[in-house]
Design an enzyme around this catalytic site. Structure first.
Site, short mmCIF file in Angstrom:
data_model
loop_
_atom_site.label_atom_id
_atom_site.label_comp_id
_atom_site.label_asym_id
_atom_site.label_seq_id
_atom_site.Cartn_x
_atom_site.Cartn_y
_atom_site.Cartn_z
N ASP A 27 -31.64 16.58 -29.98
CA ASP A 27 -32.95 16.07 -30.41
C ASP A 27 -33.39 16.77 -31.68
O ASP A 27 -33.83 16.13 -32.65
CB ASP A 27 -34.00 16.30 -29.33
CG ASP A 27 -33.80 15.42 -28.10
OD1 ASP A 27 -33.01 14.45 -28.19
OD2 ASP A 27 -34.42 15.70 -27.06
N GLU A 57 -26.95 11.00 -31.53
CA GLU A 57 -25.52 11.00 -31.19
C GLU A 57 -24.70 11.69 -32.27
O GLU A 57 -23.71 12.37 -31.97
CB GLU A 57 -25.05 9.56 -30.98
CG GLU A 57 -25.74 8.83 -29.85
CD GLU A 57 -25.61 9.54 -28.50
OE1 GLU A 57 -24.63 10.27 -28.29
OE2 GLU A 57 -26.52 9.35 -27.68
#
Length: 505
Positions: A219, A150
């Site tokens: 990611d 995040e």
């Protein structure tokens, strides 16, 4: 477009910014496969999406947008006010931020009391974690992996680049719209439909094509942040894999909107390939991770007696990852049951091995305060604050104890110092208002109450408190001018929200 269609559209976009948007595996699942014609780029050639948002929004506007976004979140979600849990996720998140490209940038991490396996990133570094996610992770590295992902959404400006049009909107309107997007899957169709007026739904649809690239980039960057922070980078693909296995069991219950953003085997493989670039780390969980989990488990127990029985059974059977955390759960249950001697004995034993653990210090001080030893509690808390001045939990505990001891000036002093670290915690302003009232500073008390209501998203009450404050006779010219300026700001925001409501069909 009806509410159901608009809600579905917003729900699809929310997946651009949520790592896991499915409820707990016992209820729902994610698909783990994609059609053959949808590939995934090689891990060494992941997309660099650029930074166009930086040219359209200033850091100050982004931060203002984030604060307004957070107020919208507080209006619609059950943001947890537990100081110790908030303190933990903030410290974990800040550790990751300090090892990212955003080092030195303020971020805010908070928990939402909801069993979903879910997390989201909003503008300005506001990152929400659902309690279901914290309880589902098995190691702190897994939790850190979600937060790092995040954080990467923020550092790569995914939300802002998808919504460059917000640069032409007022802060309140943009914040309401962004909150509806990010929370669309959980708030529901009505809230989403209200925010999608004025042709915004078409723009949302236009941005959906970028979601998979955003996730791959988050990611990749998140794994780098994990490794730099000392966590095991393989925790991210490991969590993906575990979620995928659980989801396959419940594939028949897959919600339609999740089909657009599955946790795929390709995505897991890409993350593993990135993580394999780093050497393996045997990373021990921070004790505070296990204390946060046991706190949530204890709070969920119907009675303290049931909690004590369950935790003692865990100790007997060896069903734990941290023995100290289970003993802490028992101490919390004793405290909840008002069995103060038992709570004190358990906490004293824990503090012999872990004298600087904030959870033990705060809980032990609460025992002292509730046994009529407030002076001892204040001394313990004050000494801890000297070592950890930015600790939300320690400052809140000190202020509450000082107020109970009839020391409002001391409470105000500590809380004013904490505002230098974080100036948007509603509970701080609520306690400052109480301290001001106890000192017969009525105008100041109403001013603090105004800020409390403002930060929980209640503009009408915030405005009313300032209007009451301005009628107080003790105000001088400077104080009146300051309050009038703030009142004008809030009324402008209120007018903007009223215009948006009137424009909604």
């Amino acid at each position: 477009m009806n509410n159901t269609q608009t809600g579905s559209l917003l729900s699809r976009l929310v997946l651009s910014f949520l790592l896991f948007a499915a409820p707990l595996p016992s209820a729902w699942s994610l698909d783990t496969e994609l059609p053959e014609n949808i590939g995934s780029p090689d891990v060494t050639d992941l997309p660099d999406l650029g930074n166009s948002a930086g040219a359209l929004i200033t850091p100050k506007r982004e931060r203002d947008l984030g604060k307004a976004f957070m107020r919208s979140v507080r209006r619609s979600e059950k943001v947890m006010e537990d100081p110790l849990l908030t303190d933990y996720v903030q410290s974990l998140g800040q550790k990751l931020v300090n090892n990212s490209s955003a080092k030195g940038t303020p971020f805010s991490f908070f928990l939402i009391d909801d069993p979903q396996i879910n997390a989201f990133a909003g503008p300005g570094g506001y990152i929400g974690i659902y309690t279901g996610l914290l309880l589902t992770t098995e190691t702190e590295s897994e939790l850190a992996a979600v937060l790092a992902h995040e954080i990467a959404h923020v550092t790569q400006q995914h939300l802002l680049r998808a919504w460059e049009s917000t640069s032409q909107m007022s802060i309140p309107s943009a914040a309401i719209l962004l909150a509806a997007i990010v929370l669309g899957a959980t708030v529901g169709g009505d809230a989403a439909a209200a925010a999608a007026v004025g042709g915004q739904a078409a723009l949302i649809q236009k941005q959906i094509n970028f979601t998979r690239a955003n996730e791959q980039e988050a990611d990749r960057v998140g794994i780098d942040i994990l490794a730099e922070s000392g966590y095991e980078p393989r925790a991210m693909p490991s969590f993906f894999s575990r979620m995928g296995k659980a989801n396959r069991v419940y594939a028949s219950k897959l919600p339609e909107f999740l089909m657009t953003h599955p946790v795929t085997t390709n995505r897991t493989a890409d993350a593993l390939g990135r993580a394999e670039q780093y050497s393996y780390k045997q990373t021990a969980d921070d004790l505070r991770y296990h204390l946060a989990r046991i706190t949530l488990q204890q709070q969920a127990m119907p009675t303290p007696q049931e909690a004590i029985q369950e935790f003692e059974s865990m100790l007997k059977d060896g069903r734990y990852r941290s023995e100290a955390a289970v003993h802490y759960g028992i101490a919390l249950a004793h405290l909840r049951a008002k069995q103060f001697d038992d709570a004190a004995a358990a906490l004293d034993e824990l503090m012999r091995s872990h004298p600087n653990t904030i959870e033990f210090i705060v809980s032990r001080s609460e025992v002292d305060a509730r046994r009529g030893k407030g002076a001892d509690a204040l001394r313990r808390l004050s000494a801890a604050i000297d070592k950890h001045p930015g600790s939300y939990a320690l400052n809140i505990a000190y202020a509450e104890t000082a107020l109970a001891q009839g020391q409002p000036a001391n409470a105000s002093q500590k809380l004013q110092g904490f505002l230098d670290f974080r100036d948007e915690e509603p509970r701080v302003y609520q306690l400052l208002a109480r301290a001001a009232g106890d000192q017969d500073k009525q105008a100041l008390g109403h001013q603090y109450l105004s800020e409390y209501y403002y930060w929980i998203g209640d503009l009408e009450s915030a405005i009313l408190q300032l209007e009451i404050a301005l009628k107080r006779p003790e105000l001088n010219f400077y104080e009146s001018s300051k309050l009038e300026s703030r009142l004008a700001e809030l009324r402008a925001e209120q007018d903007e929200e009223d215009r948006k409501r009137s424009a909604t069909p």
